[in-house]
Write a protein that holds these residues in place. Sequence first.
Motif, mmCIF file in Angstrom:
data_model
loop_
_atom_site.group_PDB
_atom_site.id
_atom_site.type_symbol
_atom_site.label_atom_id
_atom_site.label_comp_id
_atom_site.label_asym_id
_atom_site.label_seq_id
_atom_site.Cartn_x
_atom_site.Cartn_y
_atom_site.Cartn_z
ATOM 1 N N LYS A 73 0.738 -0.598 -0.216
ATOM 2 C CA LYS A 73 -0.100 -0.100 0.024
ATOM 3 C C LYS A 73 0.608 0.916 0.326
ATOM 4 O O LYS A 73 1.742 1.065 0.440
ATOM 5 C CB LYS A 73 -1.526 -0.096 1.442
ATOM 6 C CG LYS A 73 -2.050 -0.706 1.272
ATOM 7 C CD LYS A 73 -3.081 -0.656 2.589
ATOM 8 C CE LYS A 73 -3.985 0.695 2.195
ATOM 9 N NZ LYS A 73 -5.162 0.838 2.839
ATOM 10 N N PRO A 74 0.573 2.050 -0.686
ATOM 11 C CA PRO A 74 1.778 3.693 -0.749
ATOM 12 C C PRO A 74 0.566 4.213 0.126
ATOM 13 O O PRO A 74 0.329 4.587 0.820
ATOM 14 C CB PRO A 74 1.343 3.716 -2.047
ATOM 15 C CG PRO A 74 0.208 3.857 -3.006
ATOM 16 C CD PRO A 74 -0.406 1.983 -2.516
ATOM 17 N N LEU A 75 2.059 5.147 0.390
ATOM 18 C CA LEU A 75 1.333 6.167 1.384
ATOM 19 C C LEU A 75 0.688 6.934 -0.088
ATOM 20 O O LEU A 75 0.049 7.057 -0.981
ATOM 21 C CB LEU A 75 2.605 7.359 1.960
ATOM 22 C CG LEU A 75 3.196 6.971 2.423
ATOM 23 C CD1 LEU A 75 4.862 7.976 2.593
ATOM 24 C CD2 LEU A 75 2.773 6.988 3.811
ATOM 25 N N PRO A 76 -0.597 8.271 1.155
ATOM 26 C CA PRO A 76 -1.679 8.308 -0.048
ATOM 27 C C PRO A 76 -1.550 9.975 -0.815
ATOM 28 O O PRO A 76 0.178 10.612 -0.773
ATOM 29 C CB PRO A 76 -2.269 10.182 0.921
ATOM 30 C CG PRO A 76 -2.463 9.238 1.957
ATOM 31 C CD PRO A 76 -0.764 8.898 1.692
ATOM 32 N N ARG A 77 -1.077 10.057 -2.360
ATOM 33 C CA ARG A 77 -0.893 10.021 -3.900
ATOM 34 C C ARG A 77 -0.991 10.913 -3.315
ATOM 35 O O ARG A 77 -1.856 11.691 -3.259
ATOM 36 C CB ARG A 77 -0.811 9.544 -4.993
ATOM 37 C CG ARG A 77 -0.076 7.698 -5.277
ATOM 38 C CD ARG A 77 -0.493 7.385 -6.647
ATOM 39 N NE ARG A 77 0.572 5.615 -6.409
ATOM 40 C CZ ARG A 77 -0.884 4.708 -6.344
ATOM 41 N NH1 ARG A 77 -1.678 4.416 -6.359
ATOM 42 N NH2 ARG A 77 0.783 3.933 -6.353
ATOM 43 N N ILE A 78 0.151 11.724 -4.107
ATOM 44 C CA ILE A 78 0.139 13.358 -4.462
ATOM 45 C C ILE A 78 -0.074 13.753 -5.672
ATOM 46 O O ILE A 78 1.400 13.289 -6.666
ATOM 47 C CB ILE A 78 1.760 14.176 -3.986
ATOM 48 C CG1 ILE A 78 2.326 14.608 -2.169
ATOM 49 C CG2 ILE A 78 1.353 15.634 -4.296
ATOM 50 C CD1 ILE A 78 2.903 14.239 -1.849
ATOM 51 N N TYR A 79 -0.671 14.047 -6.608
ATOM 52 C CA TYR A 79 -0.936 13.323 -7.926
ATOM 53 C C TYR A 79 -0.734 15.169 -8.595
ATOM 54 O O TYR A 79 -1.022 16.194 -8.194
ATOM 55 C CB TYR A 79 -2.111 13.228 -8.190
ATOM 56 C CG TYR A 79 -2.369 12.929 -10.222
ATOM 57 C CD1 TYR A 79 -1.938 11.999 -10.384
ATOM 58 C CD2 TYR A 79 -2.693 14.214 -10.653
ATOM 59 C CE1 TYR A 79 -1.875 11.999 -12.112
ATOM 60 C CE2 TYR A 79 -3.435 14.175 -11.312
ATOM 61 C CZ TYR A 79 -2.419 12.914 -12.447
ATOM 62 O OH TYR A 79 -2.210 12.682 -13.750
ATOM 63 N N LEU A 80 0.150 14.834 -9.441
ATOM 64 C CA LEU A 80 0.870 16.049 -9.807
ATOM 65 C C LEU A 80 0.437 15.977 -11.648
ATOM 66 O O LEU A 80 0.569 15.039 -12.274
ATOM 67 C CB LEU A 80 2.684 16.007 -10.487
ATOM 68 C CG LEU A 80 2.991 16.500 -9.224
ATOM 69 C CD1 LEU A 80 4.625 17.192 -9.190
ATOM 70 C CD2 LEU A 80 3.449 18.286 -9.165
ATOM 71 N N PRO A 81 -0.182 17.289 -11.655
ATOM 72 C CA PRO A 81 -0.902 17.191 -13.507
ATOM 73 C C PRO A 81 0.677 17.352 -14.131
ATOM 74 O O PRO A 81 1.357 17.721 -13.722
ATOM 75 C CB PRO A 81 -1.706 18.651 -13.697
ATOM 76 C CG PRO A 81 -2.210 18.781 -11.699
ATOM 77 C CD PRO A 81 -0.922 18.426 -10.976
ATOM 78 N N ALA A 82 1.003 16.870 -15.315
ATOM 79 C CA ALA A 82 1.188 16.704 -16.203
ATOM 80 C C ALA A 82 1.709 18.082 -16.342
ATOM 81 O O ALA A 82 3.372 18.331 -16.412
ATOM 82 C CB ALA A 82 1.289 16.204 -17.680
#
Lengths: 148, 132
Positions: free
Chosen positions: A107-116
């Motif tokens: 399980k990952p940590l909560p993902r920080i999603y970066l837009p492209a």
Amino acid sequence: MIHLGKLDSRKPDSRKNLLLSVMLAAGAAAVVALTVFDPATSGVFPPCPLRYLTGWYCPGCGSLRALHQLLHGNLRAAWALNPMAVVLLPFLTYGMASHALVAIWGKPLPRIYLPAVWIRVLCGVIILFGIARNIPALDLLAPRVLHP
Amino acid sequence: MFCPQCGASTADGTPFCSNCGRSLAPSPYPAQPGLPGPMQGQVPGGYPPAPHVENYLVFAILATVLCCLPAGVVAIVYASQVNSKAQSGDMAGAQEASKNAKLWCWISLGSGLAVGVIWGILAALGALNNLH
């Protein structure tokens, strides 16, 4: 590295585990080596090839020395050596911890999603930082050694 | 029912998902868990994890800063392609970019290690020379 879902399903688990163990061991060894040896004086760590061959600073120049200073709690000295590395370090640490957790517990940590777009901006910032620290007027950004 | 794309719960008969806008008309890919199709292997309960394609950005940045600047920048560019293609729904393209991002991280790490090894050899030779 490990979390690949479909792409990695070809690989047997034992190979993944070996790779993970090697990487964790290498990471731990690097932290210990960076704590004990100061890259500024020891000669244990290789110099930046760009700096060595051309005399120019790259965006990463000073980052190992900065890590050494951070491991000894000297934030100001680290900042003077490579401010970008100091800013990026928490995010990189979080990302690496997340990757390691995926491999260990699945399980990952909560993902920080970066837009492209942000990733391209980040890429531009890294390159511009590398150029800027070679400009004499901006040598505030070049690696500076603080003498306490 | 649950949206097959984002997993949001929607009222039966709604033509589009109120959360992500995906068409909920009957498709060759059934959304109900347990039926064959793309939802196979997802968590039970009808909430599939959001599609995630690894972009290796963390390693690409590390490779750029610590190992080999040009190869690391290529890896960062592929990392941004992973996200832009995934955003536009091109999952195959995102997987392809992901593969390339990983490849260029390894190329960068490899060249960084090669420089380290050469440096080690030179340093050892230099130390030997100083002994004489």
